[in-house]
Design a protein around this motif. Structure first.
Motif, PDB file in Angstrom:
ATOM      1  N   THR A   1       0.843  -1.194   0.000  1.00  0.00           N
ATOM      2  CA  THR A   1       0.000   0.000   0.000  1.00  0.00           C
ATOM      3  C   THR A   1       0.881   1.248   0.000  1.00  0.00           C
ATOM      4  N   LYS A   2       0.536   2.201  -0.820  1.00  0.00           N
ATOM      5  CA  LYS A   2       1.287   3.444  -1.047  1.00  0.00           C
ATOM      6  C   LYS A   2       2.598   3.207  -1.787  1.00  0.00           C
TER       7      LYS A   2
ATOM      8  N   GLN B   1      -4.519   2.943 -14.598  1.00  0.00           N
ATOM      9  CA  GLN B   1      -5.707   3.388 -13.869  1.00  0.00           C
ATOM     10  C   GLN B   1      -6.748   2.276 -13.776  1.00  0.00           C
TER      11      GLN B   1
ATOM     12  N   PHE C   1      -4.413   1.911  -9.961  1.00  0.00           N
ATOM     13  CA  PHE C   1      -3.389   2.900  -9.644  1.00  0.00           C
ATOM     14  C   PHE C   1      -3.935   4.332  -9.740  1.00  0.00           C
ATOM     15  N   GLU C   2      -3.399   5.197  -8.911  1.00  0.00           N
ATOM     16  CA  GLU C   2      -3.558   6.642  -9.078  1.00  0.00           C
ATOM     17  C   GLU C   2      -2.350   7.117  -9.871  1.00  0.00           C
TER      18      GLU C   2
ATOM     19  N   ILE D   1       0.731   5.324  -8.141  1.00  0.00           N
ATOM     20  CA  ILE D   1       0.763   5.016  -6.709  1.00  0.00           C
ATOM     21  C   ILE D   1      -0.381   4.059  -6.375  1.00  0.00           C
ATOM     22  N   LYS D   2      -0.087   3.046  -5.582  1.00  0.00           N
ATOM     23  CA  LYS D   2      -1.119   2.109  -5.125  1.00  0.00           C
ATOM     24  C   LYS D   2      -1.788   2.720  -3.891  1.00  0.00           C
ATOM     25  N   PRO D   3      -3.068   3.097  -3.990  1.00  0.00           N
ATOM     26  CA  PRO D   3      -3.713   3.789  -2.862  1.00  0.00           C
ATOM     27  C   PRO D   3      -3.999   2.852  -1.688  1.00  0.00           C
TER      28      PRO D   3
END
Length: 237
Positions: free
Chosen positions: A195-196, A213, A217-218, A235-237
């Motif tokens: 995560t993150k 997306q 992913f963001e 980024i993996k939220p």
């Protein structure tokens, strides 16, 4: 300042019978070109500049201290790993690095690239050589702060889960290997990250952004390295 982007040093055939040669890029550093594809392992606009801009400036420097687990998709010449080791020593980071590569370069090619001289770290020549000579699928203690595991396999066979803080996605471009830039592959990257966790790549193609997306992913567009207007960070939220 630098001239002779296409300086030929020698030609060689790889394991998959693709003709390769060493060329000099615009910042004076070298890379390998696959002549059949007109594709390079690193940007012809500057191999070292691209590595620093994409993977260090917009990737590694998000982690100012402590242990960082890194997955590199396309270990290739080892340039990204070498620069990561150099930066880790400067910042006192503890790196566990996994580099995946289907078609390893030869030791002859590694020596011809002269990356340690270009980076002004001749003291790392033996360490860089050890990286390339390390056994596959076994963790090698390259230094007190850098552990390396090289995996010789297809990127689509990656199956780690929640392991990495950072992914250097440095596969050959979608123009020549579109199957490596798909939702299926990026879903594996998403699962492999904690995560993150962060994925950085030199690519800025709309299809790549949409695939990232689509799997969760963001994604942000960032200024690209020399020769490219943009790059992507996910980024993996």
């Amino acid at each position: 300042m630098f001239k002779g982007i296409n300086l030929l040093i020698f030609s060689i055939y790889s394991e998959d019978e693709l003709k390769r040669r060493i060329i000099t890029t615009a910042d004076g550093s070298k890379t390998i070109q696959i002549e059949d594809w007109n594709e390079q392992y690193h940007s012809k606009h500057g191999a070292i500049q691209e590595a620093y801009h994409v993977f260090i400036e917009h990737g590694l420097r998000l982690f100012p201290e402590g242990k960082v687990n890194i997955l590199e998709i396309g270990f290739g010449t080892g340039l990204n790993a070498l620069i990561t080791l150099k930066e880790a020593a400067r910042k006192n980071l503890d790196i566990e690095y996994v580099g995946v590569e289907a078609y390893p370069v030869t030791l002859q090619e590694v020596e011809a690239l002269e990356y340690c001289d270009q980076l002004q770290v001749p003291q790392l020549k033996s360490i860089f050589q050890n990286m390339h000579q390390a056994s596959w699928d076994e963790q090698a203690f390259i230094s007190d702060i850098f552990k390396l595991t090289k995996q010789k396999k297809d990127f689509r066979d990656i199956d780690q889960k929640n392991l990495f803080n950072l992914i250097y996605f440095d596969a050959f471009g979608a123009r020549v290997q579109p199957d490596l830039w798909t939702e299926n592959v990026f879903a594996k990257m998403f699962l492999a990250l904690r995560t993150k966790g962060v994925l950085v790549t030199y690519s800025a193609k709309g299809s790549v952004r949409r695939a990232l997306q689509a799997v969760g992913f963001e994604v942000e567009r960032l200024p690209g390295p020399p020769g490219k207007r943009e790059m992507l960070r996910a980024i993996k939220p």
